[in-house]
Design a protein around this motif. Structure first.
Motif, PDB file in Angstrom:
ATOM      1  N   THR A  35      58.191  75.761  25.213  1.00  0.00           N
ATOM      2  CA  THR A  35      57.276  74.633  25.345  1.00  0.00           C
ATOM      3  C   THR A  35      56.547  74.698  26.678  1.00  0.00           C
ATOM      4  O   THR A  35      56.893  75.481  27.553  1.00  0.00           O
ATOM      5  N   ILE A  36      55.530  73.860  26.794  1.00  0.00           N
ATOM      6  CA  ILE A  36      54.789  73.746  28.049  1.00  0.00           C
ATOM      7  C   ILE A  36      54.791  72.279  28.460  1.00  0.00           C
ATOM      8  O   ILE A  36      55.070  71.399  27.641  1.00  0.00           O
ATOM      9  N   PHE A  37      54.463  72.039  29.710  1.00  0.00           N
ATOM     10  CA  PHE A  37      54.360  70.675  30.205  1.00  0.00           C
ATOM     11  C   PHE A  37      52.940  70.414  30.660  1.00  0.00           C
ATOM     12  O   PHE A  37      52.316  71.276  31.272  1.00  0.00           O
ATOM     13  N   VAL A  38      52.452  69.231  30.347  1.00  0.00           N
ATOM     14  CA  VAL A  38      51.116  68.823  30.763  1.00  0.00           C
ATOM     15  C   VAL A  38      51.199  67.445  31.393  1.00  0.00           C
ATOM     16  O   VAL A  38      52.092  66.657  31.073  1.00  0.00           O
ATOM     17  N   ALA A  39      50.272  67.175  32.287  1.00  0.00           N
ATOM     18  CA  ALA A  39      50.222  65.855  32.915  1.00  0.00           C
ATOM     19  C   ALA A  39      49.721  64.836  31.901  1.00  0.00           C
ATOM     20  O   ALA A  39      48.708  65.056  31.239  1.00  0.00           O
ATOM     21  N   SER A  40      50.436  63.734  31.777  1.00  0.00           N
ATOM     22  CA  SER A  40      50.015  62.660  30.873  1.00  0.00           C
ATOM     23  C   SER A  40      49.467  61.477  31.649  1.00  0.00           C
ATOM     24  O   SER A  40      49.049  60.489  31.060  1.00  0.00           O
ATOM     25  N   GLY A  41      49.465  61.589  32.952  1.00  0.00           N
ATOM     26  CA  GLY A  41      48.978  60.551  33.845  1.00  0.00           C
ATOM     27  C   GLY A  41      49.412  60.899  35.252  1.00  0.00           C
ATOM     28  O   GLY A  41      50.004  61.954  35.486  1.00  0.00           O
ATOM     29  N   ALA A  42      49.134  60.031  36.178  1.00  0.00           N
ATOM     30  CA  ALA A  42      49.545  60.268  37.557  1.00  0.00           C
ATOM     31  C   ALA A  42      51.068  60.316  37.638  1.00  0.00           C
ATOM     32  O   ALA A  42      51.746  59.423  37.143  1.00  0.00           O
ATOM     33  N   ASN A  43      51.585  61.389  38.217  1.00  0.00           N
ATOM     34  CA  ASN A  43      53.026  61.554  38.412  1.00  0.00           C
ATOM     35  C   ASN A  43      53.829  61.490  37.120  1.00  0.00           C
ATOM     36  O   ASN A  43      54.955  61.012  37.104  1.00  0.00           O
ATOM     37  N   SER A  44      53.246  61.963  36.013  1.00  0.00           N
ATOM     38  CA  SER A  44      53.928  61.905  34.724  1.00  0.00           C
ATOM     39  C   SER A  44      53.627  63.162  33.919  1.00  0.00           C
ATOM     40  O   SER A  44      52.468  63.579  33.835  1.00  0.00           O
ATOM     41  N   ILE A  45      54.661  63.767  33.335  1.00  0.00           N
ATOM     42  CA  ILE A  45      54.475  64.947  32.502  1.00  0.00           C
ATOM     43  C   ILE A  45      55.094  64.709  31.131  1.00  0.00           C
ATOM     44  O   ILE A  45      55.983  63.877  30.977  1.00  0.00           O
ATOM     45  N   VAL A  46      54.574  65.453  30.138  1.00  0.00           N
ATOM     46  CA  VAL A  46      55.147  65.434  28.797  1.00  0.00           C
ATOM     47  C   VAL A  46      55.303  66.869  28.319  1.00  0.00           C
ATOM     48  O   VAL A  46      54.538  67.752  28.700  1.00  0.00           O
ATOM     49  N   GLU A  47      56.293  67.081  27.485  1.00  0.00           N
ATOM     50  CA  GLU A  47      56.553  68.395  26.906  1.00  0.00           C
ATOM     51  C   GLU A  47      55.705  68.548  25.645  1.00  0.00           C
ATOM     52  O   GLU A  47      55.645  67.645  24.819  1.00  0.00           O
ATOM     53  N   ARG A  48      55.038  69.695  25.496  1.00  0.00           N
ATOM     54  CA  ARG A  48      54.233  69.977  24.307  1.00  0.00           C
ATOM     55  C   ARG A  48      54.697  71.295  23.684  1.00  0.00           C
ATOM     56  O   ARG A  48      55.084  72.225  24.392  1.00  0.00           O
ATOM     57  N   VAL A  49      54.619  71.374  22.364  1.00  0.00           N
ATOM     58  CA  VAL A  49      55.087  72.546  21.636  1.00  0.00           C
ATOM     59  C   VAL A  49      53.891  73.264  21.004  1.00  0.00           C
ATOM     60  O   VAL A  49      53.287  72.749  20.059  1.00  0.00           O
ATOM     61  N   PRO A  50      53.504  74.443  21.529  1.00  0.00           N
ATOM     62  CA  PRO A  50      52.439  75.223  20.893  1.00  0.00           C
ATOM     63  C   PRO A  50      52.885  75.668  19.495  1.00  0.00           C
ATOM     64  O   PRO A  50      54.083  75.831  19.242  1.00  0.00           O
ATOM     65  N   SER A  51      51.924  75.871  18.607  1.00  0.00           N
ATOM     66  CA  SER A  51      52.266  76.242  17.238  1.00  0.00           C
ATOM     67  C   SER A  51      51.249  77.230  16.687  1.00  0.00           C
ATOM     68  O   SER A  51      50.085  77.229  17.084  1.00  0.00           O
ATOM     69  N   THR A  52      51.698  78.068  15.764  1.00  0.00           N
ATOM     70  CA  THR A  52      50.822  79.042  15.120  1.00  0.00           C
ATOM     71  C   THR A  52      51.196  79.167  13.651  1.00  0.00           C
ATOM     72  O   THR A  52      52.338  78.911  13.265  1.00  0.00           O
ATOM     73  N   ALA A  53      50.220  79.532  12.841  1.00  0.00           N
ATOM     74  CA  ALA A  53      50.456  79.783  11.418  1.00  0.00           C
ATOM     75  C   ALA A  53      49.460  80.823  10.943  1.00  0.00           C
ATOM     76  O   ALA A  53      48.385  80.983  11.533  1.00  0.00           O
ATOM     77  N   GLY A  54      49.811  81.514   9.875  1.00  0.00           N
ATOM     78  CA  GLY A  54      48.916  82.530   9.346  1.00  0.00           C
ATOM     79  C   GLY A  54      49.022  82.665   7.839  1.00  0.00           C
ATOM     80  O   GLY A  54      50.023  82.278   7.233  1.00  0.00           O
ATOM     81  N   VAL A  55      47.967  83.198   7.242  1.00  0.00           N
ATOM     82  CA  VAL A  55      47.929  83.541   5.825  1.00  0.00           C
ATOM     83  C   VAL A  55      47.384  84.958   5.758  1.00  0.00           C
ATOM     84  O   VAL A  55      46.280  85.224   6.244  1.00  0.00           O
ATOM     85  N   THR A  56      48.138  85.893   5.171  1.00  0.00           N
ATOM     86  CA  THR A  56      47.702  87.293   5.140  1.00  0.00           C
ATOM     87  C   THR A  56      46.853  87.619   3.921  1.00  0.00           C
ATOM     88  O   THR A  56      46.064  88.560   3.952  1.00  0.00           O
ATOM     89  N   THR A  57      46.974  86.850   2.855  1.00  0.00           N
ATOM     90  CA  THR A  57      46.277  87.108   1.597  1.00  0.00           C
ATOM     91  C   THR A  57      44.762  87.117   1.781  1.00  0.00           C
ATOM     92  O   THR A  57      44.207  86.258   2.449  1.00  0.00           O
ATOM     93  N   SER A  58      44.075  88.086   1.170  1.00  0.00           N
ATOM     94  CA  SER A  58      42.615  88.117   1.184  1.00  0.00           C
ATOM     95  C   SER A  58      42.094  87.200   0.082  1.00  0.00           C
ATOM     96  O   SER A  58      42.460  87.351  -1.090  1.00  0.00           O
ATOM     97  N   GLU A  59      41.265  86.222   0.485  1.00  0.00           N
ATOM     98  CA  GLU A  59      40.684  85.296  -0.473  1.00  0.00           C
ATOM     99  C   GLU A  59      39.215  85.095  -0.140  1.00  0.00           C
ATOM    100  O   GLU A  59      38.798  85.316   0.992  1.00  0.00           O
ATOM    101  N   SER A  60      38.446  84.651  -1.141  1.00  0.00           N
ATOM    102  CA  SER A  60      36.992  84.621  -1.004  1.00  0.00           C
ATOM    103  C   SER A  60      36.411  83.247  -1.298  1.00  0.00           C
ATOM    104  O   SER A  60      37.033  82.411  -1.950  1.00  0.00           O
ATOM    105  N   THR A  61      35.156  83.063  -0.825  1.00  0.00           N
ATOM    106  CA  THR A  61      34.399  81.858  -1.133  1.00  0.00           C
ATOM    107  C   THR A  61      32.916  82.209  -1.210  1.00  0.00           C
ATOM    108  O   THR A  61      32.455  83.140  -0.555  1.00  0.00           O
ATOM    109  N   THR A  62      32.209  81.449  -2.028  1.00  0.00           N
ATOM    110  CA  THR A  62      30.746  81.501  -2.045  1.00  0.00           C
ATOM    111  C   THR A  62      30.185  80.166  -1.570  1.00  0.00           C
ATOM    112  O   THR A  62      28.979  79.953  -1.578  1.00  0.00           O
TER     113      THR A  62
END
Length: 173
Positions: A35-62
């Motif tokens: 996780t990472i920490f970011v400032a949420s205000g003066a003298n205050s931090i919050v923990e944040r969780v980065p996230s990722t997702a993927g789809v490998t399938t080839s799909e199409s659109t017109t």
């Protein structure tokens, strides 16, 4: 509390003024690896969780307006403040030369933000069915703090756009 020479701290003073302050540091507040920490205000931090997702399938659109492919997304849901860093990437192909294929993202949940070209990977193939990989990174600043879902969406200006190995990464701030 002010320290005075040759004076002993009591346990209560130590706990109030030293232990409790040490418990306000990022290492003391960390609950999850990666996780990472970011400032949420003066003298205050919050923990944040980065996230990722993927789809490998080839799909199409017109479709010339943003929408989902047969397999929607990929999508991630994260708790954000009013900002997030968003990265999208895809291998892209178009059946028509000189037509654009776009991979962007929409946000739903606490925020409602439509997919747009100004936050998209834009690929223009010089030849029919030329395959290219595109990636783009954006600082999304218009969020409402809370639980937000970021979902990749797609469109073309003409021809048939094919997208594979689609990936989104969101770093909530």
């Amino acid at each position: 509390m002010t320290a005075v020479a040759n004076t002993v701290f009591t346990a209560a003073q130590f706990n109030t003024h030293i232990r409790d302050n040490l418990n306000e540091t990022a290492p003391a507040k960390a609950t999850t690896a990666g996780t990472i920490f970011v400032a949420s205000g003066a003298n205050s931090i919050v923990e944040r969780v980065p996230s990722t997702a993927g789809v490998t399938t080839s799909e199409s659109t017109t479709g010339t307006g943003y929408g989902n492919l047969a397999t929607p997304g990929p999508a991630v849901t994260v708790t954000t403040g009013t900002k997030a860093i968003v990265a999208v990437t895809s291998i892209v192909q178009n059946s028509s030369a000189s037509q654009n294929s776009y991979a962007s993202y929409a946000v739903s949940g606490a925020s409602t933000i439509a997919a747009t070209d100004d936050r998209a990977v834009i690929i223009t193939a010089a030849a029919v069915n030329q395959t290219l990989r595109g990636a783009a990174i954006y600082m999304e600043t218009g969020l409402t703090a809370g639980s937000n879902t970021f979902t990749m969406q797609y469109r073309v200006t003409g021809g048939t756009g094919s997208f594979q190995n689609r990936r989104i990464v969101v770093i909530p701030l």
